[in-house]
Design a protein around this motif. Structure first.
Motif, mmCIF file in Angstrom:
data_model
loop_
_atom_site.group_PDB
_atom_site.id
_atom_site.type_symbol
_atom_site.label_atom_id
_atom_site.label_comp_id
_atom_site.label_asym_id
_atom_site.label_seq_id
_atom_site.Cartn_x
_atom_site.Cartn_y
_atom_site.Cartn_z
ATOM 1 N N UNK A 27 -7.893 1.764 -0.856
ATOM 2 C CA UNK A 27 -7.279 1.332 0.402
ATOM 3 C C UNK A 27 -6.206 0.293 0.136
ATOM 4 N N UNK A 28 -6.493 -0.665 -0.729
ATOM 5 C CA UNK A 28 -5.538 -1.724 -1.004
ATOM 6 C C UNK A 28 -4.254 -1.236 -1.636
ATOM 7 N N UNK A 29 -4.376 -0.355 -2.625
ATOM 8 C CA UNK A 29 -3.167 0.146 -3.277
ATOM 9 C C UNK A 29 -2.329 0.990 -2.324
ATOM 10 N N UNK A 30 -2.996 1.772 -1.467
ATOM 11 C CA UNK A 30 -2.246 2.547 -0.478
ATOM 12 C C UNK A 30 -1.672 1.644 0.610
ATOM 13 N N UNK A 31 -2.343 0.532 0.876
ATOM 14 C CA UNK A 31 -1.789 -0.443 1.815
ATOM 15 C C UNK A 31 -0.467 -1.003 1.309
ATOM 16 N N UNK A 36 5.520 -1.167 1.167
ATOM 17 C CA UNK A 36 6.749 -0.861 0.432
ATOM 18 C C UNK A 36 7.630 0.125 1.195
ATOM 19 N N UNK A 37 6.997 1.069 1.902
ATOM 20 C CA UNK A 37 7.757 2.088 2.622
ATOM 21 C C UNK A 37 8.318 1.574 3.944
ATOM 22 N N UNK A 38 7.776 0.468 4.439
ATOM 23 C CA UNK A 38 8.240 -0.067 5.727
ATOM 24 C C UNK A 38 8.406 -1.579 5.634
ATOM 25 N N UNK A 39 9.302 -2.055 4.772
ATOM 26 C CA UNK A 39 9.461 -3.505 4.597
ATOM 27 C C UNK A 39 9.971 -4.213 5.842
ATOM 28 N N UNK A 40 10.582 -3.450 6.743
ATOM 29 C CA UNK A 40 11.044 -4.067 7.984
ATOM 30 C C UNK A 40 9.889 -4.310 8.955
ATOM 31 N N UNK A 282 -4.748 15.333 5.137
ATOM 32 C CA UNK A 282 -5.524 14.187 4.644
ATOM 33 C C UNK A 282 -4.684 13.228 3.818
ATOM 34 N N UNK A 283 -4.397 12.077 4.385
ATOM 35 C CA UNK A 283 -3.574 11.062 3.736
ATOM 36 C C UNK A 283 -3.914 9.722 4.380
ATOM 37 N N UNK A 284 -4.589 8.841 3.637
ATOM 38 C CA UNK A 284 -5.048 7.583 4.211
ATOM 39 C C UNK A 284 -3.926 6.630 4.586
ATOM 40 N N UNK A 285 -2.715 6.909 4.133
ATOM 41 C CA UNK A 285 -1.618 6.015 4.492
ATOM 42 C C UNK A 285 -1.352 6.043 5.996
ATOM 43 N N UNK A 286 -1.671 7.136 6.658
ATOM 44 C CA UNK A 286 -1.446 7.198 8.110
ATOM 45 C C UNK A 286 -2.379 6.229 8.851
ATOM 46 N N UNK A 287 -3.720 6.318 8.682
ATOM 47 C CA UNK A 287 -4.562 5.353 9.401
ATOM 48 C C UNK A 287 -4.384 3.915 8.915
ATOM 49 N N UNK A 288 -4.010 3.718 7.655
ATOM 50 C CA UNK A 288 -3.740 2.360 7.179
ATOM 51 C C UNK A 288 -2.529 1.786 7.914
ATOM 52 N N UNK A 289 -1.463 2.565 7.983
ATOM 53 C CA UNK A 289 -0.258 2.102 8.673
ATOM 54 C C UNK A 289 -0.532 1.838 10.147
ATOM 55 N N UNK A 290 -1.284 2.727 10.783
ATOM 56 C CA UNK A 290 -1.593 2.545 12.194
ATOM 57 C C UNK A 290 -2.495 1.335 12.393
ATOM 58 N N UNK A 291 -3.430 1.111 11.457
ATOM 59 C CA UNK A 291 -4.305 -0.047 11.555
ATOM 60 C C UNK A 291 -3.539 -1.349 11.446
ATOM 61 N N UNK A 292 -2.561 -1.396 10.545
ATOM 62 C CA UNK A 292 -1.769 -2.617 10.378
ATOM 63 C C UNK A 292 -0.747 -2.787 11.486
ATOM 64 N N UNK A 293 -0.289 -1.701 12.082
ATOM 65 C CA UNK A 293 0.750 -1.783 13.094
ATOM 66 C C UNK A 293 0.282 -1.600 14.521
ATOM 67 N N UNK A 294 -1.022 -1.359 14.717
ATOM 68 C CA UNK A 294 -1.573 -1.040 16.049
ATOM 69 C C UNK A 294 -1.094 -2.020 17.121
ATOM 70 N N UNK A 295 -0.746 -1.467 18.302
ATOM 71 C CA UNK A 295 -0.875 -0.077 18.741
ATOM 72 C C UNK A 295 0.365 0.780 18.489
ATOM 73 N N UNK A 296 1.317 0.248 17.761
ATOM 74 C CA UNK A 296 2.542 1.000 17.497
ATOM 75 C C UNK A 296 2.420 1.818 16.219
ATOM 76 N N UNK A 300 7.225 7.859 9.737
ATOM 77 C CA UNK A 300 7.184 8.369 8.380
ATOM 78 C C UNK A 300 6.029 7.880 7.536
ATOM 79 N N UNK A 301 4.966 7.384 8.172
ATOM 80 C CA UNK A 301 3.830 6.862 7.407
ATOM 81 C C UNK A 301 3.198 7.939 6.535
#
Length: 404
Positions: A27-31, A36-40, A282-296, A300-301
């Motif tokens: 989880x951490x490495x994918x986080x 890295x993919x969304x530095x903004x 199946x790609x954990x980067x999607x729920x990780x990105x949503x978890x960090x950015x919720x509710x937005x 491209x996650x």
């Protein structure tokens, strides 16, 4: 625990400050990949790891985290690793605040310069960091289901409405689907399971399973404990209890359905007969990105489903006669108190025994059932009673395992 948007989600910081717990794990490495993919959208301000100091040091230099923690080694060991990683990367002048030891993750979880804490620690050792993050007022993107399982009442009491955002793919899917209706309109939660590597096996076939076979998950790339839990269905059992705690839906209204393709991550059935499903490759980067950015959502996650290609999805009931972990967990959770802490701790000991060649695969859940049955809780759950129950469960599991 009513599921709402985080109290400060709107307006939210243009760039969220993220703390990573379990940074060197899956989880951490994918986080870090998501950051890295969304530095903004995100920046890492602190991170904590277990024992992989070299990787943690490289991550710290890469992210320029303000604070770095490690459960293993000393502050001097961590400082040496970071100095080496910085030299290798050609970085000078980087000097974060350092923490080491068993409380390092909890101290990092409470780091003040943070908006969201991604807890990707494996096991109930994530409970103290979970409580620390909640106590500090941070939004908790929770992938460490064991902390909620073991300390359910404590975590629920510590959390404000909307402060916990699930990161497990199944619970992220449920959170997304639940936005389609009100709490009163929810009929059932349907948690999907891949079935693991032993879907369709009989009880007799499970007796001969090897550790290598148990780690050969058909869909997900996870660590030893989570992958083995997926094979026994203990992971799915924990997810059912987590869904119950997160969304306040009774246990008898949460079902498990086997979906080998792992594209539909879970579903919500509403009172009018509608079922809303969340689907993605199946790609954990999607729920990780949503978890960090919720509710937005984060553009491209992850890659979406390719609807131009013919495909088939199948669903089948869970064979609870062969895989009894879910039924056992529901029974333990219904008894309340520290029963689920005992369930989880006994399972962790049994999984280790299996991989050490001391017991058969099918004896993992048998051991958990026996230890849960012997448990006699004392008083209301507190951090102390949860830890004591876990210690008892590990000790009793050791005793039973030695007799097998």
């Amino acid at each position: 625990m009513e599921f709402r948007d985080p109290p400060h989600a709107a307006p939210h910081p243009a760039r969220r400050k993220v703390v990573l717990l379990g940074s060197t794990g899956s989880i951490g490495t994918q986080g870090i990949d998501v950051v890295d993919a969304a530095p903004e959208r995100f920046e890492v301000t602190a991170l904590a790891a277990g024992g992989n100091l070299e990787l943690a040091a490289r991550q710290a230099v890469h992210t320029r985290a303000q604070a770095v923690g490690a459960a293993a080694g000393t502050v001097d060991d961590l400082a040496t690793a970071i100095k080496t990683a910085a030299a290798d990367a050609g970085v000078s002048g980087y000097s974060p605040e350092l923490f080491a030891g068993p409380d390092a993750a909890a101290r990092i979880a409470a780091w003040p310069d943070a908006d969201v804490v991604l807890n990707g620690i494996t096991g109930s050792i994530g409970l103290a960091p979970t409580l620390a993050a909640l106590g500090a007022g941070h939004v908790l993107a929770l992938a460490n289901k064991e902390s909620l399982i073991a300390g359910g009442p404590l975590v629920k009491e510590a959390a404000r409405p909307g402060q916990i955002v699930p990161v497990d793919s199944e619970h992220s899917a449920l959170a997304q689907a639940l936005r389609s209706g009100t709490a009163g309109e929810v009929d059932r939660l349907i948690v999907t399971a891949s079935g693991g590597p032993f879907r369709g096996f009989s009880k007799e076939q499970l007796r001969a399973v090897t550790p290598a076979q148990a780690l050969a998950h058909p869909t997900w790339d996870m660590g030893r404990m989570v992958t083995t839990n997926s094979a026994t269905m203990v992971n799915k059992a924990l997810e059912v209890i987590e869904a119950h705690l997160l969304f306040d839906v009774p246990l008898d209204r949460i079902d498990v359905v086997v979906h080998p393709q792992s594209v539909v991550h879970s579903m919500v059935q509403f009172i009018d007969g509608s079922t809303i499903a969340q689907a993605s490759p199946p790609d954990m980067r999607l729920p990780i990105a949503l978890g960090m950015g919720w509710p937005e959502r984060v553009p491209g996650a992850a890659q979406p489903c390719d609807w131009s290609q013919a495909t088939s999805w199948t669903f089948e009931p869970l064979d609870e006669e062969v895989f009894g972990a879910v039924r056992l967990a529901k029974e333990a959770a219904a008894r309340g108190g520290t029963f689920m802490a005992v369930y989880n701790a006994a399972n962790e000991e049994a999984v280790d025994a299996f991989h050490e060649g001391r017991i058969r695969f099918d004896q993992i859940v048998e051991t958990v059932a026996a230890v849960v049955e012997e448990h006699a809780p004392s008083g209301e759950p507190t951090v102390a009673t949860v830890l004591a129950a876990e210690d008892w469960a590990r000790s009793r599991a050791h005793e039973r395992l030695a007799m097998l």
